[in-house]
Design an enzyme around this catalytic site. Structure first.
Site, PDB file in Angstrom:
ATOM      1  N   CYS A 134      45.439  38.003  50.660  1.00 57.74           N
ATOM      2  CA  CYS A 134      44.949  36.690  50.233  1.00 57.74           C
ATOM      3  C   CYS A 134      43.806  36.845  49.242  1.00 57.74           C
ATOM      4  O   CYS A 134      42.679  37.165  49.624  1.00 57.74           O
ATOM      5  CB  CYS A 134      44.502  35.874  51.444  1.00 57.74           C
ATOM      6  SG  CYS A 134      43.849  34.247  51.017  1.00 57.74           S
ATOM      7  N   CYS A 137      40.945  34.366  49.673  1.00 53.72           N
ATOM      8  CA  CYS A 137      40.105  34.697  50.831  1.00 53.72           C
ATOM      9  C   CYS A 137      39.162  35.854  50.519  1.00 53.72           C
ATOM     10  O   CYS A 137      37.986  35.836  50.894  1.00 53.72           O
ATOM     11  CB  CYS A 137      40.966  35.073  52.030  1.00 53.72           C
ATOM     12  SG  CYS A 137      42.200  33.860  52.513  1.00 53.72           S
ATOM     13  N   ASP A 138      39.668  36.886  49.855  1.00 52.14           N
ATOM     14  CA  ASP A 138      38.952  38.156  49.755  1.00 52.14           C
ATOM     15  C   ASP A 138      38.604  38.601  48.341  1.00 52.14           C
ATOM     16  O   ASP A 138      37.928  39.621  48.165  1.00 52.14           O
ATOM     17  CB  ASP A 138      39.783  39.264  50.420  1.00 52.14           C
ATOM     18  CG  ASP A 138      40.063  38.974  51.886  1.00 52.14           C
ATOM     19  OD1 ASP A 138      39.185  38.401  52.543  1.00 52.14           O
ATOM     20  OD2 ASP A 138      41.161  39.326  52.360  1.00 52.14           O
TER      21      ASP A 138
END
Length: 306
Positions: A134, A137-138
């Site tokens: 992701c 997300c990261d």
């Protein structure tokens, strides 16, 4: 267990726990069934920085613990085991795990999904330490670093383009000789000066010590393998919802995603689906929580005849 619950929620991730909090606050007897560990995929997240209300971020296990504590304080009951089947032909409906049967007037399916894996050395070892599925997300953790994105479809192209906004260079690794994503995304990717596409190439292994330090790429034509320095690897080779237990019972699209309306209602009366297991999901933590709340409110309205 012979009790008949107003709501049985299948899945103990953020979506299921959010639904649970709302059904309990509305006075519905609620059973939460989880097959493995509460929290789903975020239980392994070191830091979550895109969930509203946590400007400094929050660790995945801490968020799960807080949600579970909130549900427990409201009086949720728990059932454990992988759901094997859902019988919707009679009322109450029956949910069966390996060793139990649970009865419900309404059901909320919040079983989530999983990204497909490469199945190569280093993938599991470095998950959360350089291997991710992701970018939104990261990606922030890889600012000004070189990363690889594996895949050639829309998801891989979206992730790669997003990563070019923060990373020094992005290498898109694709097994085929042409990209398979939408034309507009292909055009954007091929025009982006920070994005390189390596066709006819696979990731043979991911290497490093405490964190990812590189990838070994193999040319599928020549078989030649070369190691490249990389700080991160984003795996985008497809995604599958965890809905196999409901095949033939709940209508789904061709990819196994449960079909729902805007109220998270499936085509089966009294059955709702929320989060990553439903079609057209944004597959984000915050949207999953919202789905769970919507499903809970819809289950309450259904039981009240509204």
């Amino acid at each position: 267990m012979s009790n008949v619950f107003d709501v049985v929620i299948i899945g103990g991730g953020t979506t299921g726990l959010s639904a649970c909090i709302y059904t309990l606050r509305y006075g519905l007897s609620t059973l939460l069934v989880e097959g493995t560990v509460f929290g789903g995929q975020i239980i392994n997240a070191d830091t979550i920085e895109n969930f509203p209300g946590f400007p400094q971020g929050i660790k995945g296990p801490d968020l799960v613990a807080a949600l579970q504590e909130q549900a427990s304080d409201l009086g949720v009951e728990y059932g454990f085991g992988e759901v094997q089947s859902l019988d919707v032909q009679a009322q109450p409906m029956s949910i069966r795990t390996e060793g139990d049967e649970f009865l419900a007037r309404t059901v909320i399916i919040a079983t989530g999904g999983e990204r497909n894996r490469l199945g190569i050395p280093g993938e599991d070892e470095f998950e959360g330490r350089g291997v991710s599925t992701c970018a939104t997300c990261d990606g922030y953790f890889f600012a000004d670093s070189e990363v690889a994105v594996v895949g050639g479809g829309d998801t891989a192209l979206d992730e790669a383009l997003y990563l070019t906004e923060m990373c020094s260079r992005v290498t898109l690794v694709h097994r085929g000789d042409r990209l398979t994503g939408s034309r507009i995304l292909q055009d954007r990717a091929l025009r982006n000066p920070k994005l390189d596409v390596r066709y006819g190439t696979v990731v043979e292994s991911i290497v490093g010590e405490d964190v990812v330090q590189g990838v070994v790429l193999r040319d599928v034509g020549t078989g030649e393998a070369t190691e490249f320095s990389m700080a991160g690897v984003f795996v985008c080779v497809g995604y599958h919802p965890n809905t196999h237990a409901f095949l033939g019972t709940i209508p789904m699209d061709d990819g196994g995603h449960i079909r729902v309306d805007l109220k998270m209602a499936t085509e089966v009366p009294g059955v709702f689906a929320a989060g990553d297991c439903r079609w057209h999901s944004a597959r984000q933590l915050a949207s999953g929580a919202g789905d769970g709340v919507t499903a809970a409110l819809s289950a309450y309205a259904y039981l009240c005849g509204a």
